[in-house]
Write an enzyme that holds these catalytic residues in place. Structure first.
Site, PDB file in Angstrom:
ATOM      1  N   GLY A  75       0.853  -1.181   0.000  1.00 52.71           N
ATOM      2  CA  GLY A  75       0.000   0.000   0.000  1.00 52.71           C
ATOM      3  C   GLY A  75       0.888   1.229   0.000  1.00 52.71           C
ATOM      4  O   GLY A  75       2.110   1.104  -0.117  1.00 52.71           O
ATOM      5  N   SER A 117      10.867  -3.112  -5.668  1.00 51.97           N
ATOM      6  CA  SER A 117      10.463  -1.720  -5.434  1.00 51.97           C
ATOM      7  C   SER A 117      11.668  -0.863  -5.080  1.00 51.97           C
ATOM      8  O   SER A 117      12.641  -1.344  -4.479  1.00 51.97           O
ATOM      9  CB  SER A 117       9.485  -1.698  -4.258  1.00 51.97           C
ATOM     10  N   TYR A 148       8.727  -3.617   4.268  1.00 47.57           N
ATOM     11  CA  TYR A 148       8.313  -3.849   2.877  1.00 47.57           C
ATOM     12  C   TYR A 148       9.548  -3.867   1.967  1.00 47.57           C
ATOM     13  O   TYR A 148       9.709  -4.740   1.108  1.00 47.57           O
ATOM     14  CB  TYR A 148       7.339  -2.737   2.465  1.00 47.57           C
ATOM     15  N   LYS A 152      11.378  -7.036  -0.196  1.00 50.33           N
ATOM     16  CA  LYS A 152      11.670  -6.930  -1.631  1.00 50.33           C
ATOM     17  C   LYS A 152      13.129  -7.325  -1.897  1.00 50.33           C
ATOM     18  O   LYS A 152      13.439  -8.017  -2.864  1.00 50.33           O
ATOM     19  CB  LYS A 152      11.418  -5.495  -2.137  1.00 50.33           C
ATOM     20  N   GLU A 190      -4.071   3.653  -0.685  1.00 45.13           N
ATOM     21  CA  GLU A 190      -3.758   4.487  -1.843  1.00 45.13           C
ATOM     22  C   GLU A 190      -2.402   5.158  -1.683  1.00 45.13           C
ATOM     23  O   GLU A 190      -1.949   5.407  -0.585  1.00 45.13           O
ATOM     24  CB  GLU A 190      -4.855   5.540  -2.076  1.00 45.13           C
ATOM     25  N   ARG A 219       9.831  12.991  -4.638  1.00 40.11           N
ATOM     26  CA  ARG A 219       9.580  11.682  -5.247  1.00 40.11           C
ATOM     27  C   ARG A 219       9.487  11.869  -6.761  1.00 40.11           C
ATOM     28  O   ARG A 219       9.322  12.987  -7.263  1.00 40.11           O
ATOM     29  CB  ARG A 219       8.243  11.084  -4.775  1.00 40.11           C
TER      30      ARG A 219
HETATM   31  P1  NAD Z   1      -1.885  -3.892  -5.855  1.00 44.51           P
HETATM   32  O1  NAD Z   1      -2.037  -3.970  -4.361  1.00 44.51           O
HETATM   33  O2  NAD Z   1      -2.928  -3.173  -6.624  1.00 44.51           O
HETATM   34  O3  NAD Z   1      -1.723  -5.358  -6.463  1.00 44.51           O
HETATM   35  C1  NAD Z   1      -1.185  -6.444  -5.754  1.00 44.51           C
HETATM   36  C2  NAD Z   1      -2.201  -7.569  -5.833  1.00 44.51           C
HETATM   37  O4  NAD Z   1      -1.656  -8.718  -5.183  1.00 44.51           O
HETATM   38  C3  NAD Z   1      -3.528  -7.247  -5.134  1.00 44.51           C
HETATM   39  O5  NAD Z   1      -4.612  -7.323  -6.039  1.00 44.51           O
HETATM   40  C4  NAD Z   1      -3.624  -8.301  -4.051  1.00 44.51           C
HETATM   41  O6  NAD Z   1      -4.954  -8.767  -3.809  1.00 44.51           O
HETATM   42  C5  NAD Z   1      -2.742  -9.390  -4.615  1.00 44.51           C
HETATM   43  N1  NAD Z   1      -2.319 -10.291  -3.551  1.00 44.51           N
HETATM   44  C6  NAD Z   1      -1.796  -9.971  -2.352  1.00 44.51           C
HETATM   45  N2  NAD Z   1      -1.574 -11.072  -1.617  1.00 44.51           N
HETATM   46  C7  NAD Z   1      -1.956 -12.127  -2.379  1.00 44.51           C
HETATM   47  C8  NAD Z   1      -2.006 -13.509  -2.162  1.00 44.51           C
HETATM   48  N3  NAD Z   1      -1.618 -14.048  -1.007  1.00 44.51           N
HETATM   49  N4  NAD Z   1      -2.472 -14.302  -3.154  1.00 44.51           N
HETATM   50  C9  NAD Z   1      -2.905 -13.787  -4.327  1.00 44.51           C
HETATM   51  N5  NAD Z   1      -2.884 -12.458  -4.587  1.00 44.51           N
HETATM   52  C10 NAD Z   1      -2.438 -11.642  -3.616  1.00 44.51           C
HETATM   53  O7  NAD Z   1      -0.451  -3.261  -6.114  1.00 44.51           O
HETATM   54  P2  NAD Z   1       0.235  -2.768  -7.474  1.00 44.51           P
HETATM   55  O8  NAD Z   1       0.437  -1.306  -7.325  1.00 44.51           O
HETATM   56  O9  NAD Z   1      -0.480  -3.287  -8.653  1.00 44.51           O
HETATM   57  O10 NAD Z   1       1.658  -3.459  -7.328  1.00 44.51           O
HETATM   58  C11 NAD Z   1       2.022  -4.644  -8.007  1.00 44.51           C
HETATM   59  C12 NAD Z   1       3.419  -5.050  -7.618  1.00 44.51           C
HETATM   60  O11 NAD Z   1       4.339  -3.993  -7.901  1.00 44.51           O
HETATM   61  C13 NAD Z   1       3.588  -5.358  -6.123  1.00 44.51           C
HETATM   62  O12 NAD Z   1       4.488  -6.430  -5.982  1.00 44.51           O
HETATM   63  C14 NAD Z   1       4.207  -4.110  -5.565  1.00 44.51           C
HETATM   64  O13 NAD Z   1       4.955  -4.360  -4.399  1.00 44.51           O
HETATM   65  C15 NAD Z   1       5.080  -3.672  -6.729  1.00 44.51           C
HETATM   66  N6  NAD Z   1       5.347  -2.232  -6.694  1.00 44.51           N
HETATM   67  C16 NAD Z   1       4.356  -1.342  -6.952  1.00 44.51           C
HETATM   68  C17 NAD Z   1       4.627   0.014  -6.917  1.00 44.51           C
HETATM   69  C18 NAD Z   1       3.562   1.053  -7.202  1.00 44.51           C
HETATM   70  O14 NAD Z   1       3.887   2.231  -7.190  1.00 44.51           O
HETATM   71  N7  NAD Z   1       2.329   0.685  -7.484  1.00 44.51           N
HETATM   72  C19 NAD Z   1       5.926   0.462  -6.597  1.00 44.51           C
HETATM   73  C20 NAD Z   1       6.895  -0.470  -6.318  1.00 44.51           C
HETATM   74  C21 NAD Z   1       6.615  -1.821  -6.399  1.00 44.51           C
END
Ligand code: NAD
Length: 316
Positions: A75, A117, A148, A152, A190, A219
């Site tokens: 999150g 990340s 977190y 990673k 969010e 950022r």
């Molecule tokens: P998000 O939270 O929208 O998507 C992650 C999804 O993983 C969620 O839908 C959640 O339900 C699912 N999930 C969590 N635990 C689970 C489980 N045990 N089994 C099945 N599904 C599970 O986040 P996002 O923004 O789409 O991020 C996707 C990836 O990118 C993540 O690994 C996140 O750490 C990485 N990331 C995102 C950002 C960003 O800015 N959005 C930045 C750095 C890294």
């Protein structure tokens, strides 16, 4: 036809990635704990399942050529920097990675993408808001400022170990703040771009919007379409990474709030309040990305924010 598995397909980036893979002509299976909240799910097959369960991981990788592993318990700052969710974040995300990678290797999956990340970079290089250092080679000595980030970093090493010992090809990206439509915009998970848009869109003319910290923290933010483009390019390259996938257009959080206010067309002011903020400064360093993929993102932050603002205004 190549068969692809997207783990975390019910999430923000996963949903967009499924769309892109479908439009590129692949057969796509999605898996997630939940359906995509905004109906952004065009996969050929969608399995509701918990990847912390090794049996589910085994089931979903069956017959798959390539995996994109994006499932994580994550999150924005309000979720990962308060300390309240640390045990869940580490346990849940690590289990997803251990199970998916283990099952993929056993099933004979050829290639796997992992979404790391920028939160894994050491805090000591991100104390000066105007001069943060996030080049890929600055990761060690490790000192992320959140659990977190530590998870990673552990998982990056896990993927690289599997590549070294078992020959499964891995691709690792370090995402820097990805944003855009169909991302979480309320409820506590969010991130800053969606929060700024929501606050400005909900605010009454002449009122104040609250911004966490002194607002001088910096950022950069990358629009979702460019993130997906970079992921596809990395997956099709012969470079394993880890590589930054982010924008180099750094902005202070107060200026970012001003941008959202300007887009709203309202007369609003900013009130800085106490809140979880993370490191003082962070920006993507795209030298390696450019060198390895001969490509880097080019869309301006403002352009992406206009589209995101419109989408969030409609949700409200
Ligand atoms: P998000 O939270 O929208 O998507 C992650 C999804 O993983 C969620 O839908 C959640 O339900 C699912 N999930 C969590 N635990 C689970 C489980 N045990 N089994 C099945 N599904 C599970 O986040 P996002 O923004 O789409 O991020 C996707 C990836 O990118 C993540 O690994 C996140 O750490 C990485 N990331 C995102 C950002 C960003 O800015 N959005 C930045 C750095 C890294």
């Amino acid at each position: 036809m190549k068969k692809i598995l997207v783990c975390g397909a019910g999430g923000f980036i996963g949903g967009h990635l499924v769309n892109r893979l479908k439009s590129d002509g692949f057969w796509v299976r999605g898996v997630d704990l939940k359906e995509n909240e905004y109906g952004n799910n065009n996969s050929d097959e969608f399995i509701l399942g918990d990847l912390r369960d090794p049996e589910i991981a085994k089931e979903v990788v069956k017959g798959i050529d390539e995996v994109y592993q994006l499932a994580a318990d994550m999150g924005g700052a309000g979720y990962i920097f308060t300390g309240e969710h640390d045990a869940d974040v580490m346990n849940n995300s690590a289990l997803c990675n251990l199970n998916v990678l283990g099952a993929s290797q056993k099933e004979g999956v050829k290639k796997i993408f992992y979404s790391s990340s920028a939160c894994m970079y050491p805090e000591y290089n991100q104390m000066d808001p105007n001069n943060p250092k996030c080049s890929e080679d600055s990761a060690y000595p490790a000192a992320p400022d959140s659990e977190y980030g530590w998870e990673k970093l552990f998982s990056e090493r896990l993927y690289l170990s599997y590549q070294r010992n078992y020959g499964i090809e891995v691709r690792i990206a370090r995402f820097h703040n990805i944003f855009g439509p169909q991302g979480t915009w309320n409820g506590g998970k969010e991130k800053a771009p969606a929060a700024m848009c929501r606050k400005a869109a909900e605010a009454k003319e002449g009122s104040q919007i609250e911004v966490w910290g002194d607002g001088k923290q910096t950022r950069s933010f990358l629009y979702i379409d460019e993130c997906v483009e970079a992921v596809m390019r990395l997956m099709n390259s012969d470079f394993s990474g880890p590589v930054n996938i982010g924008s180099e257009e750094m902005i202070s959080i107060n200026d970012f709030a001003k941008m959202a206010i300007e887009i709203s067309g309202k007369n609003l002011s900013i009130k800085n309040i106490e809140g979880p903020t993370g490191v003082r400064g962070r920006n993507s360093d795209n030298k390696l990305l450019l060198e390895k993929l001969s490509w880097q993102p080019s869309q301006s932050l403002k352009e992406g924010m206009k589209t995101t603002y419109k989408w969030i205004e409609n949700q409200i």
